[in-house]
Design a protein around this motif. Structure first.
Motif, short mmCIF file in Angstrom:
data_model
loop_
_atom_site.label_atom_id
_atom_site.label_comp_id
_atom_site.label_asym_id
_atom_site.label_seq_id
_atom_site.Cartn_x
_atom_site.Cartn_y
_atom_site.Cartn_z
N SER A 142 1.33 -1.18 0.39
CA SER A 142 -0.28 0.02 0.07
C SER A 142 0.74 1.15 -0.07
O SER A 142 2.43 1.15 0.32
CB SER A 142 -0.83 0.36 1.14
N PRO A 143 0.41 2.72 -0.12
CA PRO A 143 0.90 3.41 -0.23
C PRO A 143 1.46 4.08 1.33
O PRO A 143 2.62 4.89 1.56
CB PRO A 143 0.04 4.97 -1.13
N GLY A 173 -13.53 -2.73 -2.66
CA GLY A 173 -11.52 -2.24 -2.60
C GLY A 173 -10.59 -2.35 -1.74
O GLY A 173 -9.28 -1.65 -1.85
N THR A 174 -11.15 -2.09 -0.83
CA THR A 174 -10.62 -2.24 1.23
C THR A 174 -9.90 -3.13 1.16
O THR A 174 -10.44 -4.75 0.75
CB THR A 174 -10.89 -1.73 2.29
N PHE A 177 -5.64 1.12 3.25
CA PHE A 177 -6.30 2.05 1.96
C PHE A 177 -5.64 1.66 1.34
O PHE A 177 -4.66 1.56 1.07
CB PHE A 177 -6.48 3.34 2.86
N GLU A 178 -6.18 2.13 -0.16
CA GLU A 178 -5.71 1.48 -1.46
C GLU A 178 -4.34 0.54 -1.17
O GLU A 178 -2.95 0.65 -1.84
CB GLU A 178 -4.87 3.10 -1.81
N GLU A 198 -6.17 -3.24 -7.23
CA GLU A 198 -5.35 -1.98 -7.23
C GLU A 198 -5.84 -0.83 -7.12
O GLU A 198 -6.58 -0.03 -7.20
CB GLU A 198 -4.40 -1.97 -8.12
N GLY A 199 -5.00 0.02 -6.17
CA GLY A 199 -5.44 1.54 -5.93
C GLY A 199 -7.16 1.90 -5.37
O GLY A 199 -7.94 2.77 -5.33
N GLY A 200 -7.33 0.72 -4.57
CA GLY A 200 -8.57 1.29 -3.59
C GLY A 200 -9.90 -0.12 -4.72
O GLY A 200 -10.80 0.54 -4.53
N HIS A 201 -9.73 -0.45 -6.09
CA HIS A 201 -10.50 -1.39 -6.93
C HIS A 201 -10.28 -2.48 -7.23
O HIS A 201 -8.96 -2.73 -7.77
CB HIS A 201 -11.06 0.06 -7.95
#
Length: 320
Positions: A146-147, A271-272, A298-299, A311-314
């Protein structure tokens, strides 16, 4: 019919498959009592035998309810747990299911959450959740990043993914309401890396400061990140060494759920990702602990055997 009344009626009929001859037990610790009372009122219109029991609030998720409550749960056809602490990963819930009860666990549920996230397309939710659960089952290894700084690998080989679809009509079935996730218990002793929880923590709420977990050989060795981290450390250690076990990897699949600061809904947000510590018995793992605490990432980016599925929350288009 108001939104809350419609939602609880949907939960009893469509999710639980309640029949007029069956018995319903509503279990609550008095927090958000209005939701428990809404279920009680709806049960009174749909079932011959219905009751509600109120018990003292537990100290943490996964702590056993009083023996009298556990006994009552085993006698009911349908059990609805609308309490502030989760009974999902307790002996009481497992024994109730073994006795044939269908159990909906709803820790922290609110009127707004029930009215919004229980009224959805359950067939679509089931397709999404079951597809992802199959992918978890077939994978040997998961890699979550994650970021926020998460970088962890989890061994899944031989473990069964589970789909939380909200459809709990068969004897012994259990799950959350609101529903919407695919999850799995990673193999004990093999999870390695760093997990940064930057969303919501069960029992605490929204995290103002991320919590960093350093994991070695499946065990949380270090917990850092401010007041919430101190609280988490204390609650894990209260359950003994087993409390620090990495117990679950999950992905949210409910497209009507939203971030509210309440773990029950936040971990279902499409997406989480979330990771739990403590008891893994209910998910097919081998660790018995008196705690089960989830934290949201998150994300996230989730790879299963090298294939990116989130990826990217999706969820990746074309993957699910």
């Amino acid at each position: 019919m108001g939104d809350l009344q419609e939602a609880v009626a949907i939960a009893l009929s469509q999710c639980m498959g309640l029949e007029p001859h069956e018995s319903v037990l509503i279990v609550t610790d008095g927090v958000n009592l209005e939701v428990a009372e809404a279920f009680y009122a709806a049960a009174g219109e749909m079932a011959r035998d219905y009751s509600m029991v109120v018990f003292p609030q537990r100290a943490r998720n996964g702590e056993e309810p009083p023996a009298s409550v556990a006994a009552a749960m085993k006698e009911a056809s349908v059990v609805l747990v609308a309490a502030s602490r989760s009974l999902s990963h307790t002996r009481a819930r497992r024994e109730a299911c073994l006795a044939g009860a269908r159990v909906a666990s709803m820790p922290g549920i609110t009127q707004d959450m029930a009215a919004r996230a229980l009224r959805l397309d359950y067939a679509a939710l089931a397709r999404r959740s079951e597809a992802l659960a199959r992918m978890l089952t077939e994978a040997k290894e998961a890699r979550l990043t994650s970021p926020g700084g998460t970088l962890v690998t989890l061994s899944l080989e031989g473990r069964q993914g589970m789909a939380d679809t909200g459809i709990l009509r068969e004897p012994g079935r259990w799950g959350n309401l609101p529903a919407g996730e695919a999850c799995i218990a990673p193999l004990e002793g093999l999870t390695q890396g760093v997990i940064v929880l930057d969303g919501t923590l069960a029992g605490w709420g929204s995290l103002e400061e991320p919590i960093t977990l350093v994991v070695e050989a499946g065990i949380v060795k270090e917990v850092s990140g401010g007041k919430a981290a101190s609280w988490l450390r204390e609650n894990l250690d209260a359950a003994g060494p087993a409390g620090r076990n990495i117990a679950e990897l999950g992905v949210g699949t409910n497209d009507r759920a939203r971030i509210t600061g309440i773990l029950l809904e936040d971990e279902k947000v499409l997406g989480t990702a979330h990771v739990a510590m403590g008891n893994s018995l209910s998910l097919g793992g081998r660790v018995d602990a008196s705690v089960h605490l989830d934290g949201v990432v998150f994300e996230p980016v989730l790879e299963l055997d090298g294939q990116v599925v989130l990826e990217g929350g999706h969820l990746r288009v074309g993957t699910i």
